[in-house]
Scaffold this motif. Structure first.
Motif, short mmCIF file in Angstrom:
data_model
loop_
_atom_site.label_atom_id
_atom_site.label_comp_id
_atom_site.label_asym_id
_atom_site.label_seq_id
_atom_site.Cartn_x
_atom_site.Cartn_y
_atom_site.Cartn_z
N VAL A 219 29.99 55.49 104.37
CA VAL A 219 29.57 54.86 104.97
C VAL A 219 28.94 53.58 103.82
O VAL A 219 29.23 53.28 102.80
CB VAL A 219 28.30 55.89 105.06
N PRO A 220 28.13 53.18 104.55
CA PRO A 220 27.35 51.85 103.50
C PRO A 220 26.51 52.92 102.63
O PRO A 220 26.29 54.00 102.58
CB PRO A 220 26.75 51.01 104.48
N ALA A 221 26.95 51.80 101.69
CA ALA A 221 25.95 52.79 100.36
C ALA A 221 24.38 52.88 100.29
O ALA A 221 23.82 53.72 99.68
CB ALA A 221 26.21 51.41 99.02
N THR A 222 24.11 52.22 101.18
CA THR A 222 22.34 51.76 101.29
C THR A 222 22.24 52.72 102.29
O THR A 222 20.07 53.00 102.57
CB THR A 222 22.01 50.55 101.79
N ASP A 223 23.01 53.43 102.95
CA ASP A 223 22.19 54.09 104.55
C ASP A 223 21.89 56.13 103.35
O ASP A 223 21.96 56.66 102.65
CB ASP A 223 23.32 54.89 104.81
N ALA A 224 20.21 56.53 104.18
CA ALA A 224 19.74 56.96 103.66
C ALA A 224 20.61 58.45 103.85
O ALA A 224 21.93 58.84 105.03
CB ALA A 224 18.15 57.06 104.25
N ILE A 225 20.40 59.62 103.03
CA ILE A 225 21.30 60.11 102.84
C ILE A 225 20.64 61.34 103.90
O ILE A 225 19.72 61.75 103.56
CB ILE A 225 21.61 61.23 101.58
N PRO A 226 20.98 62.32 105.15
CA PRO A 226 19.83 63.20 105.74
C PRO A 226 20.80 64.90 104.84
O PRO A 226 21.62 65.00 104.84
CB PRO A 226 21.09 62.43 107.26
N LEU A 227 19.20 65.78 105.72
CA LEU A 227 19.75 66.01 104.73
C LEU A 227 18.47 67.50 105.90
O LEU A 227 17.53 67.93 106.02
CB LEU A 227 18.11 66.53 103.38
N GLY A 228 19.49 68.08 106.83
CA GLY A 228 19.05 68.48 107.97
C GLY A 228 18.97 69.97 107.98
O GLY A 228 18.95 71.05 108.03
N THR A 229 20.42 70.43 107.99
CA THR A 229 21.30 71.98 108.21
C THR A 229 21.47 72.25 106.03
O THR A 229 21.59 71.00 105.75
CB THR A 229 21.25 72.12 108.96
N ARG A 230 21.50 73.49 106.49
CA ARG A 230 22.48 73.98 104.78
C ARG A 230 23.87 73.20 104.30
O ARG A 230 24.25 72.74 103.88
CB ARG A 230 22.60 75.11 104.53
N SER A 231 24.41 73.05 105.85
CA SER A 231 25.90 72.12 105.46
C SER A 231 25.86 70.68 105.27
O SER A 231 26.61 71.00 104.33
CB SER A 231 26.85 72.52 107.15
N ASP A 232 24.66 70.21 105.99
CA ASP A 232 24.90 69.31 104.86
C ASP A 232 24.24 68.55 103.41
O ASP A 232 24.99 67.91 102.56
CB ASP A 232 23.21 68.25 105.21
N LEU A 233 24.20 69.44 102.78
CA LEU A 233 23.88 69.58 101.33
C LEU A 233 25.68 69.62 100.93
O LEU A 233 25.32 69.82 99.22
CB LEU A 233 23.17 70.84 101.10
#
Length: 240
Positions: A65-79
Motif C-alpha cells: 500500500v502507499p506508505a502514507t496511507d492511514a492504518i484502519p483500526l475498525g475491528t480486532r482483526s485489523d490489529l
C-alpha cells in the motif's frame, strides 16, 4: 484462544480506541537528510516482520500500500495487520502491539532489542493512543550511547522518563534555531513537551522524512501471547 491466535475476543470485535504507532530504524551508515529514499524491498520487509519481537508468525502477505496511507483500526482483526517499509537504509514498522497503556512498555523493549541487534543504527519510536486524554510513549536510541524513553498521559505530571531529552538534541546535532522554530523545548515537563516535534527533528538529521511515492508491505501476523494480551487490554477493553 480464537482463529489460530492467542486472542480471547472474536475477529469482528470493535476496536475501542484509535492511535498511531511506529518504529523507525535508520541503519548504519545513516543515509542523511538529502535525496529520495530507495524503493521498497518486500523480501526484506517480510524478514523484518517475522523477526520482530511482538510477532509470533507471519500468516499472510497482503501486498503493498502507499506508505502514507492511514492504518484502519475498525475491528480486532485489523490489529493483526502489520505494515513494514524497507527503503534502503531506513526500515519502518507500524504495529499496534507497540502500544500498551497497562504499565509495560513494548515500544521501549522492541527499540532496545533492535539497537542491540543492529549496532550503529538509530531507532526512533512513538505511540499515541486516544483514550480520553492521549497516552504517549517515545523512544530515542543513538549509536553514541544516548537512550531516552518517556511515557505517560498528555498534560499530566506523572510520567516515566529514562534519560534526558536534552541528550537527544546533542546526539543528533539538532540546531537550537530549529528547536525554537518548531517550538520544542527539551526543558519542558514531559507531559507538555512536544515529543512529536523532537522526534521529527531527530529523524530529519539522519534520513529523509518524505514517504510520498513509497510503498510498504502489509502482513497478517499472529502476535506473541504476551503482545496479544497487552493489545486486548489497550485496544479492546472499555477502560472508562
Amino acid at each position: 484462544m480464537t482463529d489460530n491466535s492467542f486472542w480471547d475476543s472474536a475477529p469482528d470485535e470493535p476496536v475501542a480506541r484509535h492511535g498511531e504507532f511506529r518504529l523507525t530504524v535508520v541503519h548504519s551508515p545513516h543515509p542523511g537528510p538529502e535525496g529520495p529514499l530507495a524503493a521498497h524491498d518486500p523480501v526484506r520487509a517480510r524478514e523484518f516482520a517475522a523477526a520482530f519481537g511482538t510477532v509470533d508468525a507471519v500468516l499472510g502477505d497482503l501486498g503493498t500500500v502507499p506508505a502514507t496511507d492511514a492504518i484502519p483500526l475498525g475491528t480486532r482483526s485489523d490489529l493483526d495487520l502489520v505494515r513494514v517499509g524497507c527503503w534502503g537504509g531506513v526500515t519502518e514498522i507500524r504495529d499496534a502491539a507497540l502500544a500498551n497503556i497497562a504499565g509495560t512498555f513494548p515500544v521501549d523493549e522492541q527499540a532496545d532489542a533492535l539497537a542491540r541487534r543492529l549496532p550503529g543504527a538509530v531507532v526512533v519510536a512513538s505511540v499515541v493512543v486516544d483514550h480520553n486524554s492521549p497516552y504517549e510513549a517515545w523512544k530515542f536510541v543513538h549509536p553514541s550511547g544516548v537512550n531516552v524513553f518517556a511515557a505517560g498521559w498528555g498534560g499530566e505530571a506523572d510520567w516515566t522518563v529514562l534519560g534526558d531529552p536534552a541528550e537527544v538534541v546533542t546526539a543528533f546535532g539538532i540546531d537550537p534555531a530549529r528547536l525554537a522554530e518548531r517550538g520544542v523545548d527539551p526543558a519542558d515537563e514531559p507531559g507538555t513537551l512536544d515529543w512529536s516535534g523532537l522526534a521529527r527533528l531527530a529523524l530529519a538529521r539522519v534520513a529523509p522524512l518524505d514517504r510520498r511515492g513509497l510503498a510498504a508491505s502489509v502482513f497478517r501476523v499472529r502476535h506473541t501471547e504476551e503482545a496479544t494480551g497487552d493489545m486486548e487490554e489497550t485496544w479492546l477493553q472499555d477502560l472508562s
